[in-house]
Design a protein around this motif. Structure first.
Motif, PDB file in Angstrom:
ATOM      1  N   SER A  14      -6.669  -2.866 -21.456  1.00 45.81           N
ATOM      2  CA  SER A  14      -6.341  -1.251 -20.793  1.00 45.81           C
ATOM      3  C   SER A  14      -7.176  -1.256 -18.908  1.00 45.81           C
ATOM      4  CB  SER A  14      -6.818  -0.204 -21.482  1.00 45.81           C
ATOM      5  OG  SER A  14      -7.722   0.292 -21.638  1.00 45.81           O
ATOM      6  N   ARG A  15      -7.916  -1.972 -18.841  1.00 48.29           N
ATOM      7  CA  ARG A  15      -8.729  -1.920 -17.657  1.00 48.29           C
ATOM      8  C   ARG A  15      -7.997  -3.023 -16.339  1.00 48.29           C
ATOM      9  NH1 ARG A  15     -11.461   1.962 -14.853  1.00 48.29           N
ATOM     10  NH2 ARG A  15     -13.815   1.332 -15.487  1.00 48.29           N
ATOM     11  N   GLN A  16      -7.100  -3.967 -17.009  1.00 42.51           N
ATOM     12  CA  GLN A  16      -7.095  -4.710 -16.548  1.00 42.51           C
ATOM     13  C   GLN A  16      -5.965  -3.994 -16.211  1.00 42.51           C
ATOM     14  OE1 GLN A  16      -6.235  -8.164 -19.196  1.00 42.51           O
ATOM     15  NE2 GLN A  16      -8.752  -8.518 -18.649  1.00 42.51           N
ATOM     16  N   LEU A  17      -4.405  -3.742 -17.564  1.00 47.40           N
ATOM     17  CA  LEU A  17      -3.462  -3.350 -16.001  1.00 47.40           C
ATOM     18  C   LEU A  17      -4.010  -1.733 -15.203  1.00 47.40           C
ATOM     19  CD1 LEU A  17      -2.048  -2.839 -20.260  1.00 47.40           C
ATOM     20  CD2 LEU A  17      -1.526  -4.636 -18.177  1.00 47.40           C
ATOM     21  N   GLU A  18      -4.877  -1.423 -16.239  1.00 46.22           N
ATOM     22  CA  GLU A  18      -5.088  -0.260 -15.448  1.00 46.22           C
ATOM     23  C   GLU A  18      -4.653  -0.741 -13.401  1.00 46.22           C
ATOM     24  OE1 GLU A  18      -7.964   3.484 -15.136  1.00 46.22           O
ATOM     25  OE2 GLU A  18      -8.866   1.600 -16.011  1.00 46.22           O
ATOM     26  N   CYS A  19      -6.091  -1.861 -13.878  1.00 47.13           N
ATOM     27  CA  CYS A  19      -6.103  -2.405 -12.125  1.00 47.13           C
ATOM     28  C   CYS A  19      -4.730  -2.722 -11.149  1.00 47.13           C
ATOM     29  CB  CYS A  19      -7.176  -3.924 -12.194  1.00 47.13           C
ATOM     30  SG  CYS A  19      -8.631  -3.001 -12.399  1.00 47.13           S
ATOM     31  N   LEU A  20      -4.309  -3.187 -12.341  1.00 48.49           N
ATOM     32  CA  LEU A  20      -2.384  -3.716 -11.769  1.00 48.49           C
ATOM     33  C   LEU A  20      -1.694  -2.564 -11.271  1.00 48.49           C
ATOM     34  CD1 LEU A  20      -1.830  -6.686 -14.468  1.00 48.49           C
ATOM     35  CD2 LEU A  20      -2.329  -7.339 -11.803  1.00 48.49           C
ATOM     36  N   TYR A  21      -1.234  -1.421 -12.054  1.00 52.14           N
ATOM     37  CA  TYR A  21      -1.504  -0.249 -11.702  1.00 52.14           C
ATOM     38  C   TYR A  21      -1.290  -0.177 -10.148  1.00 52.14           C
ATOM     39  CZ  TYR A  21       0.300   4.641 -10.610  1.00 52.14           C
ATOM     40  OH  TYR A  21       1.081   5.563 -10.111  1.00 52.14           O
ATOM     41  N   TRP A  22      -3.236   0.008  -9.911  1.00 54.25           N
ATOM     42  CA  TRP A  22      -3.118   0.575  -8.678  1.00 54.25           C
ATOM     43  C   TRP A  22      -3.108  -0.740  -7.539  1.00 54.25           C
ATOM     44  CZ3 TRP A  22      -3.783   5.080  -8.004  1.00 54.25           C
ATOM     45  CH2 TRP A  22      -3.879   5.861  -8.407  1.00 54.25           C
ATOM     46  N   VAL A  23      -3.070  -2.056  -8.454  1.00 52.10           N
ATOM     47  CA  VAL A  23      -2.379  -3.199  -7.421  1.00 52.10           C
ATOM     48  C   VAL A  23      -0.902  -3.323  -7.063  1.00 52.10           C
ATOM     49  CG1 VAL A  23      -1.227  -5.465  -7.307  1.00 52.10           C
ATOM     50  CG2 VAL A  23      -3.522  -5.361  -8.252  1.00 52.10           C
ATOM     51  N   GLN A  24      -0.039  -2.629  -7.714  1.00 48.88           N
ATOM     52  CA  GLN A  24       0.822  -2.253  -7.745  1.00 48.88           C
ATOM     53  C   GLN A  24       1.762  -1.144  -6.329  1.00 48.88           C
ATOM     54  OE1 GLN A  24       4.277  -0.764 -11.333  1.00 48.88           O
ATOM     55  NE2 GLN A  24       3.267   0.591 -10.421  1.00 48.88           N
ATOM     56  N   GLU A  25       0.259  -0.143  -6.494  1.00 47.33           N
ATOM     57  CA  GLU A  25       0.596   0.831  -5.936  1.00 47.33           C
ATOM     58  C   GLU A  25      -0.142   0.703  -4.117  1.00 47.33           C
ATOM     59  OE1 GLU A  25       2.120   3.663  -6.476  1.00 47.33           O
ATOM     60  OE2 GLU A  25       2.763   3.048  -8.357  1.00 47.33           O
ATOM     61  N   GLY A  26      -0.381  -0.823  -4.506  1.00 49.29           N
ATOM     62  CA  GLY A  26      -0.403  -0.929  -2.525  1.00 49.29           C
ATOM     63  C   GLY A  26      -2.066  -0.895  -2.352  1.00 49.29           C
ATOM     64  N   LYS A  27      -2.827  -1.260  -3.138  1.00 50.89           N
ATOM     65  CA  LYS A  27      -4.697  -0.832  -3.120  1.00 50.89           C
ATOM     66  C   LYS A  27      -5.049  -2.175  -3.621  1.00 50.89           C
ATOM     67  CE  LYS A  27      -3.856   4.047  -3.632  1.00 50.89           C
ATOM     68  NZ  LYS A  27      -3.792   4.257  -1.956  1.00 50.89           N
ATOM     69  N   SER A  28      -6.464  -1.754  -2.550  1.00 51.96           N
ATOM     70  CA  SER A  28      -6.630  -3.284  -2.533  1.00 51.96           C
ATOM     71  C   SER A  28      -7.913  -3.564  -3.263  1.00 51.96           C
ATOM     72  CB  SER A  28      -7.731  -3.469  -1.070  1.00 51.96           C
ATOM     73  OG  SER A  28      -8.582  -2.699  -0.924  1.00 51.96           O
ATOM     74  N   ALA A  29      -8.649  -4.539  -4.096  1.00 53.63           N
ATOM     75  CA  ALA A  29      -9.597  -4.257  -5.043  1.00 53.63           C
ATOM     76  C   ALA A  29     -10.738  -3.543  -4.848  1.00 53.63           C
ATOM     77  CB  ALA A  29     -10.620  -5.583  -4.720  1.00 53.63           C
ATOM     78  N   THR A  30     -10.955  -3.512  -2.906  1.00 48.57           N
ATOM     79  CA  THR A  30     -11.569  -2.218  -2.718  1.00 48.57           C
ATOM     80  C   THR A  30     -11.518  -0.962  -3.178  1.00 48.57           C
ATOM     81  OG1 THR A  30     -12.942  -3.559  -1.010  1.00 48.57           O
ATOM     82  CG2 THR A  30     -13.172  -1.300  -0.657  1.00 48.57           C
ATOM     83  N   ASP A  31     -10.242  -1.042  -2.829  1.00 49.46           N
ATOM     84  CA  ASP A  31      -9.323   0.976  -3.122  1.00 49.46           C
ATOM     85  C   ASP A  31      -9.949   0.994  -4.216  1.00 49.46           C
ATOM     86  OD1 ASP A  31      -9.283   1.709  -0.539  1.00 49.46           O
ATOM     87  OD2 ASP A  31      -7.267   0.201  -0.433  1.00 49.46           O
ATOM     88  N   ILE A  32      -9.335  -0.080  -5.132  1.00 48.49           N
ATOM     89  CA  ILE A  32      -9.433  -0.186  -6.500  1.00 48.49           C
ATOM     90  C   ILE A  32     -10.478   0.653  -6.976  1.00 48.49           C
ATOM     91  CG2 ILE A  32      -9.138  -0.819  -8.782  1.00 48.49           C
ATOM     92  CD1 ILE A  32      -6.404  -2.700  -6.762  1.00 48.49           C
ATOM     93  N   GLY A  33     -11.395  -0.244  -6.987  1.00 50.93           N
ATOM     94  CA  GLY A  33     -13.154   0.153  -7.494  1.00 50.93           C
ATOM     95  C   GLY A  33     -13.236   1.023  -7.234  1.00 50.93           C
ATOM     96  N   ALA A  34     -12.879   1.860  -5.456  1.00 53.42           N
ATOM     97  CA  ALA A  34     -13.518   2.992  -5.641  1.00 53.42           C
ATOM     98  C   ALA A  34     -12.403   4.265  -6.367  1.00 53.42           C
ATOM     99  CB  ALA A  34     -13.184   4.196  -3.947  1.00 53.42           C
ATOM    100  N   ILE A  35     -11.767   4.352  -6.846  1.00 52.61           N
ATOM    101  CA  ILE A  35     -10.936   4.980  -7.119  1.00 52.61           C
ATOM    102  C   ILE A  35     -11.211   4.911  -8.791  1.00 52.61           C
ATOM    103  CG2 ILE A  35      -8.275   5.585  -8.671  1.00 52.61           C
ATOM    104  CD1 ILE A  35      -6.913   4.612  -5.923  1.00 52.61           C
TER     105      ILE A  35
END
Length: 94
Positions: A31-52
């Motif tokens: 589920s964490r991998q899918l969560e990260c992929l969701y935020w990639v889909q929204e245009g977020k960088s790894a740093t942004d996703i980490g902050a979220i």
């Protein structure tokens, strides 16, 4: 005094509706991998996703690499497309 009626509903009915979705998830995808992929889909960088998510950008990168491996693709964007095609990307719950 009020009268409450309880209608019998099979408990397994909800689970049965999830079976096609669960069957379509490649082995090892979390589920964490899918969560990260969701935020990639929204245009977020790894740093942004980490902050979220409250984790490091490096940890996000690790989740994305594992997601790519689990989906059998080379890039995070290909993984997003596969997950989206399978109906696995949904906004995170609050």
């Amino acid at each position: 005094m009020s009268h409450v009626s309880i209608l019998p509903v099979p408990v397994h009915a909800e689970r049965r509706s999830l079976l096609p979705v669960l069957a379509s998830i490649p082995a090892g995808v979390t589920s964490r991998q899918l969560e990260c992929l969701y935020w990639v889909q929204e245009g977020k960088s790894a740093t942004d996703i980490g902050a979220i998510l409250g984790i490091s950008g490096r940890t996000v990168e690790g989740h994305l690499i594992k997601a790519c491996n689990n989906f059998g693709v080379r890039t995070r964007f290909q993984a997003v497309l596969k997950a989206r095609d399978l109906g696995l990307l949904a906004p995170p719950r609050p």
